[in-house]
Scaffold this motif. Sequence first.
Motif, PDB file in Angstrom:
ATOM      1  N   THR A 156       0.801  -1.228   0.000  1.00 38.24           N
ATOM      2  CA  THR A 156       0.000   0.000   0.000  1.00 38.24           C
ATOM      3  C   THR A 156       0.836   1.280   0.000  1.00 38.24           C
ATOM      4  N   PHE A 157       2.149   1.178  -0.042  1.00 39.96           N
ATOM      5  CA  PHE A 157       2.977   2.385  -0.072  1.00 39.96           C
ATOM      6  C   PHE A 157       2.655   3.234  -1.297  1.00 39.96           C
ATOM      7  N   MET A 158       2.769   4.535  -1.131  1.00 45.18           N
ATOM      8  CA  MET A 158       2.591   5.486  -2.230  1.00 45.18           C
ATOM      9  C   MET A 158       3.903   6.237  -2.415  1.00 45.18           C
ATOM     10  N   ASP A 159       4.235   6.534  -3.677  1.00 49.35           N
ATOM     11  CA  ASP A 159       5.459   7.286  -3.928  1.00 49.35           C
ATOM     12  C   ASP A 159       5.177   8.786  -3.808  1.00 49.35           C
ATOM     13  N   ILE A 211       0.287  -0.327  -8.659  1.00 49.32           N
ATOM     14  CA  ILE A 211      -0.598  -0.528  -9.817  1.00 49.32           C
ATOM     15  C   ILE A 211      -0.508   0.676 -10.755  1.00 49.32           C
ATOM     16  N   ASN A 212      -0.557   1.896 -10.202  1.00 45.49           N
ATOM     17  CA  ASN A 212      -0.408   3.103 -11.021  1.00 45.49           C
ATOM     18  C   ASN A 212       0.919   3.082 -11.776  1.00 45.49           C
ATOM     19  N   ILE A 213       1.969   2.695 -11.068  1.00 43.15           N
ATOM     20  CA  ILE A 213       3.313   2.680 -11.651  1.00 43.15           C
ATOM     21  C   ILE A 213       3.391   1.664 -12.785  1.00 43.15           C
ATOM     22  N   ALA A 214       2.871   0.462 -12.556  1.00 41.77           N
ATOM     23  CA  ALA A 214       2.875  -0.574 -13.597  1.00 41.77           C
ATOM     24  C   ALA A 214       2.051  -0.122 -14.806  1.00 41.77           C
ATOM     25  N   ASN A 221      -4.979 -12.703  -8.455  1.00 46.40           N
ATOM     26  CA  ASN A 221      -4.764 -13.162  -7.083  1.00 46.40           C
ATOM     27  C   ASN A 221      -5.543 -12.383  -6.032  1.00 46.40           C
ATOM     28  N   LYS A 222      -6.266 -11.357  -6.447  1.00 44.02           N
ATOM     29  CA  LYS A 222      -7.183 -10.611  -5.573  1.00 44.02           C
ATOM     30  C   LYS A 222      -6.578 -10.266  -4.211  1.00 44.02           C
ATOM     31  N   PHE A 223      -5.733  -9.284  -4.187  1.00 44.33           N
ATOM     32  CA  PHE A 223      -5.170  -8.778  -2.934  1.00 44.33           C
ATOM     33  C   PHE A 223      -6.133  -7.731  -2.376  1.00 44.33           C
ATOM     34  N   PRO A 224      -6.665  -7.956  -1.162  1.00 42.55           N
ATOM     35  CA  PRO A 224      -7.687  -7.050  -0.627  1.00 42.55           C
ATOM     36  C   PRO A 224      -7.193  -5.616  -0.421  1.00 42.55           C
ATOM     37  N   GLN A 225      -5.896  -5.441  -0.167  1.00 40.66           N
ATOM     38  CA  GLN A 225      -5.387  -4.088   0.066  1.00 40.66           C
ATOM     39  C   GLN A 225      -5.194  -3.289  -1.228  1.00 40.66           C
ATOM     40  N   LEU A 226      -5.311  -3.957  -2.392  1.00 40.73           N
ATOM     41  CA  LEU A 226      -5.187  -3.277  -3.686  1.00 40.73           C
ATOM     42  C   LEU A 226      -6.365  -3.663  -4.577  1.00 40.73           C
ATOM     43  N   SER A 227      -7.301  -2.773  -4.725  1.00 41.83           N
ATOM     44  CA  SER A 227      -8.445  -3.010  -5.606  1.00 41.83           C
ATOM     45  C   SER A 227      -8.027  -2.580  -7.015  1.00 41.83           C
ATOM     46  N   THR A 228      -7.437  -3.512  -7.747  1.00 40.65           N
ATOM     47  CA  THR A 228      -6.770  -3.208  -9.012  1.00 40.65           C
ATOM     48  C   THR A 228      -7.704  -2.564 -10.039  1.00 40.65           C
ATOM     49  N   TRP A 229      -8.873  -3.163 -10.269  1.00 40.02           N
ATOM     50  CA  TRP A 229      -9.797  -2.598 -11.260  1.00 40.02           C
ATOM     51  C   TRP A 229     -10.218  -1.187 -10.864  1.00 40.02           C
ATOM     52  N   LYS A 230     -10.522  -0.985  -9.595  1.00 37.73           N
ATOM     53  CA  LYS A 230     -10.940   0.346  -9.115  1.00 37.73           C
ATOM     54  C   LYS A 230      -9.829   1.372  -9.325  1.00 37.73           C
ATOM     55  N   ILE A 231      -8.583   0.983  -9.054  1.00 38.83           N
ATOM     56  CA  ILE A 231      -7.450   1.901  -9.251  1.00 38.83           C
ATOM     57  C   ILE A 231      -7.348   2.301 -10.720  1.00 38.83           C
ATOM     58  N   LEU A 232      -7.486   1.318 -11.621  1.00 42.32           N
ATOM     59  CA  LEU A 232      -7.399   1.617 -13.056  1.00 42.32           C
ATOM     60  C   LEU A 232      -8.546   2.514 -13.520  1.00 42.32           C
ATOM     61  N   VAL A 233      -9.750   2.256 -13.026  1.00 40.19           N
ATOM     62  CA  VAL A 233     -10.904   3.074 -13.404  1.00 40.19           C
ATOM     63  C   VAL A 233     -10.768   4.483 -12.819  1.00 40.19           C
ATOM     64  N   ASP A 234     -10.301   4.600 -11.581  1.00 36.02           N
ATOM     65  CA  ASP A 234     -10.106   5.911 -10.957  1.00 36.02           C
ATOM     66  C   ASP A 234      -9.067   6.745 -11.710  1.00 36.02           C
ATOM     67  N   MET A 235      -8.110   6.085 -12.348  1.00 42.02           N
ATOM     68  CA  MET A 235      -7.098   6.811 -13.122  1.00 42.02           C
ATOM     69  C   MET A 235      -7.721   7.549 -14.307  1.00 42.02           C
ATOM     70  N   LEU A 236      -8.916   7.113 -14.748  1.00 43.74           N
ATOM     71  CA  LEU A 236      -9.591   7.766 -15.875  1.00 43.74           C
ATOM     72  C   LEU A 236     -10.084   9.163 -15.514  1.00 43.74           C
ATOM     73  N   ASP A 237     -10.206   9.459 -14.216  1.00 43.15           N
ATOM     74  CA  ASP A 237     -10.669  10.779 -13.760  1.00 43.15           C
ATOM     75  C   ASP A 237      -9.529  11.706 -13.378  1.00 43.15           C
ATOM     76  N   GLU A 279      -2.166  12.029 -18.644  1.00 43.09           N
ATOM     77  CA  GLU A 279      -1.163  10.960 -18.597  1.00 43.09           C
ATOM     78  C   GLU A 279      -1.743   9.714 -17.926  1.00 43.09           C
ATOM     79  N   ASP A 280      -2.473   9.916 -16.822  1.00 43.29           N
ATOM     80  CA  ASP A 280      -3.124   8.805 -16.124  1.00 43.29           C
ATOM     81  C   ASP A 280      -4.211   8.166 -16.990  1.00 43.29           C
TER      82      ASP A 280
END
Length: 196
Positions: free
Chosen positions: A131-134, A141-144, A159-175, A179-180
């Motif tokens: 969960t670290f942020m730069d 996920i943002n970095i990848a 692998n569904k890691f509960p601390q990283l909601s991957t799909w939500k992070i990708l969708v949130d990047m649309l807003d 560059e995001d």
Amino acid sequence: MHYAAIHNYPLIATSLIINSVDANIKQQIDYLAIGPMPLHYAARTCSLDTISCLISNYANVSYADHDGWAPIHHAAYFDNVNAIRLFARKQHELIDLSTRSDSRRTPIMLAASAGSLEAVKCLISLGANLTFMDERNHNLINIAAHRGHTNVIDYFISNKFPQLSTWKILVDMLDKSNEDKEASTRCLTILTNQNK
């Protein structure tokens, strides 16, 4: 000493140490001794025998090179799992060590930025914090996504890691910034078309 580290020649490194060459000698950059130590190069090239030799001769495992990277950062970026494990056995807290550069990234973030999936898996198994942020407020996920490494993103989706909601992070990047948006769109296109 640096060449011995790059090419995995622990006998040469040992011979140099016996002849009073410091295991922590820094490479000269522009006539200043500020560059990487042999341990940085050994970690980058996964020269395990030389890493062991240097560590047993008091090489500093947390020293940052001129770019702010410790040896474990080089090992993670270049996907050298065995070197990561060796450093973690020596000093476990290295797995979450932030770089001393402007980005302030951890080894797992650097592995994600390089698409080094085996290093990502290894660091997760060692208990790395996901969960670290730069400094730019990006997680791994943002970095990848910005680097287009969908192999890393797909691993987190599968692998569904509960601390990283991957799909939500990708969708949130649309807003966010253009560059995001571009990075997210590119990754979502690849991920939604490659399998069910």
